[in-house]
Structures are given as C-alpha cells and as structure tokens.
Design a protein around this motif. Structure first.
Motif, mmCIF file in Angstrom:
data_model
loop_
_atom_site.group_PDB
_atom_site.id
_atom_site.type_symbol
_atom_site.label_atom_id
_atom_site.label_comp_id
_atom_site.label_asym_id
_atom_site.label_seq_id
_atom_site.Cartn_x
_atom_site.Cartn_y
_atom_site.Cartn_z
ATOM 1 N N ASN A 142 6.297 9.125 0.473
ATOM 2 C CA ASN A 142 4.879 9.251 0.163
ATOM 3 C C ASN A 142 4.277 7.866 0.343
ATOM 4 N N ILE A 143 3.281 7.735 1.209
ATOM 5 C CA ILE A 143 2.784 6.407 1.572
ATOM 6 C C ILE A 143 2.164 5.675 0.383
ATOM 7 N N ILE A 144 1.552 6.399 -0.536
ATOM 8 C CA ILE A 144 0.980 5.760 -1.725
ATOM 9 C C ILE A 144 2.099 5.216 -2.615
ATOM 10 N N ALA A 145 3.164 6.024 -2.787
ATOM 11 C CA ALA A 145 4.305 5.587 -3.590
ATOM 12 C C ALA A 145 4.969 4.376 -2.955
ATOM 13 N N ALA A 146 5.108 4.405 -1.618
ATOM 14 C CA ALA A 146 5.716 3.269 -0.908
ATOM 15 C C ALA A 146 4.876 2.008 -1.096
ATOM 16 N N TRP A 147 3.557 2.153 -1.025
ATOM 17 C CA TRP A 147 2.653 1.010 -1.198
ATOM 18 C C TRP A 147 2.781 0.423 -2.607
ATOM 19 N N LEU A 148 2.818 1.283 -3.610
ATOM 20 C CA LEU A 148 2.907 0.822 -4.993
ATOM 21 C C LEU A 148 4.256 0.171 -5.286
ATOM 22 N N VAL A 149 5.325 0.778 -4.780
ATOM 23 C CA VAL A 149 6.667 0.218 -4.993
ATOM 24 C C VAL A 149 6.790 -1.139 -4.308
ATOM 25 N N ALA A 150 6.278 -1.239 -3.080
ATOM 26 C CA ALA A 150 6.317 -2.503 -2.346
ATOM 27 C C ALA A 150 5.479 -3.567 -3.061
ATOM 28 N N LEU A 151 4.325 -3.178 -3.577
ATOM 29 C CA LEU A 151 3.470 -4.116 -4.305
ATOM 30 C C LEU A 151 4.194 -4.648 -5.544
#
Length: 199
Positions: A49-58
């Motif tokens: 999930n691109i939102i989850a990936a963005w948050l985890v990476a952040l």
C-alpha cells in the motif's frame, strides 16, 4: 536481474523498506533512493500500500536521522575517530560543513541531504554543531517528505506503465546499468576510505 531484486524486496516487505531507509538516514552507504523507488514500483504491482510504504519509510528516515544527530551531539569526536572510515566523517569535513550550516541551517539540512557525500554526514554535523533538536527535526522532516514523495512517486509512475516497458528490449540493459550504479553508490565511500587508511 530486475525481477530478482523486486522479488527480494517484496519478500522483505515494509520491514525491509524501514530497515533500508534507516540505514540511508543514519549515513551508511546504502542506495535508499533506489529502495524507495522500488517500493513505489511494487505498490503499483499490488505488493505494498503506497501510503503505508510512505509512512513506514518516513518513520525509518526520521529515526535514522535522529539517531545520527544524537550520536553527533553526545559522542562527537570519539565517534569520528572510531567510525569515520565508514561514513567518511573527518575533522576537515566537519569544519567545512559547520561553516555552511552556520550560514544557512535550512539549506544545509534540507538541501544538503540531497547531495552525495554531504547528505550522509548532515545529521552528525548538525548534532555536533549544537543546533536545536527541534529545529533539526523540522528541517529534516521537510527533506524527508520531499525525498520520499519524489522517489516513491517516480517508482509508482514507472510501475503503472510497466506492461508497456516490459516489452522494450532495452529494459534488461537499463536494469543492469542501474544495478552497477547502485553497487558503485554502496562501495564508493568504503573503498577510498580503506585505501587511505592503509596508506
């Protein structure tokens, strides 16, 4: 080769994304931008999930930056003497970086992290310089948001057009070239530093 890389990242999942971005943020020679772009690519393939990936990476980036900042703040010269060959953090580089940081902290933290060989020492220099941790984290978060959005978005854009690109005979050569560039990125800091120490 490209499929194999995607398979490995897919098997590692979001914890792999977190770990890779953390290594990038803490200053170790790791192709974090490539990893983030691949995560964006896989999001379009239904793996993430691109939102989850963005948050985890952040989260991984901010924790890595915070760790490096605190190491610089509390360990300073002791850390430099022991680990400088891995991140090429020399006294001379710190002095030059601190001059730049004093001229413009926002530009150094936000923009400097985009620059190879400067980005990996930025949080250490910020910690050593004595600037406010709150100020550093604000600027670092701005950089992280820009960095993640650019590379995650680029990967997602590539993933959305993958079927068209997959039929291109040049794709394999591009993948090989990208792998070679990633290898150079990883080892460019380690090899010169080791040779210098041997000399």
């Amino acid at each position: 080769m490209f499929d194999r890389i995607l398979e490995v990242l897919s098997s590692l999942g979001l914890p792999g994304v977190f770990a890779g971005v953390f290594l990038e943020a803490i200053g170790l020679p790791f192709p974090g931008s490539v990893l983030v772009a691949l995560a964006g690519f896989l999001s379009k393939q239904g793996e993430f999930n691109i939102i989850a990936a963005w948050l985890v990476a952040l989260l991984g980036y901010l924790l890595g930056s915070f760790s490096a900042f605190m190491i610089g703040r509390h360990m300073g010269e002791t850390f430099i003497k022991k680990w400088s060959r891995y991140i090429r953090l020399t006294t001379e580089r710190i002095d030059k970086a601190q001059e730049f940081l004093q001229k413009s902290t926002p530009i150094y933290v936000i923009g400097g992290r985009f620059v190879p060989t400067i980005g990996n020492i930025t949080p250490y220099v910020a910690g050593i310089s004595g600037i406010s941790i709150v100020k550093f984290l604000i600027y670092d978060m701005i950089h992280a948001i820009l960095w993640l959005t650019i590379f995650l978005g680029a990967g997602a854009a590539l993933g959305s057009k993958w079927q068209q690109l997959a039929d291109n005979p040049w794709l394999e050569w591009v993948a090989i070239g990208g792998s070679l560039l990633a290898s150079v990125y990883v080892f460019r800091d380690l090899l010169p530093a080791r040779n210098k120490n041997k000399g």
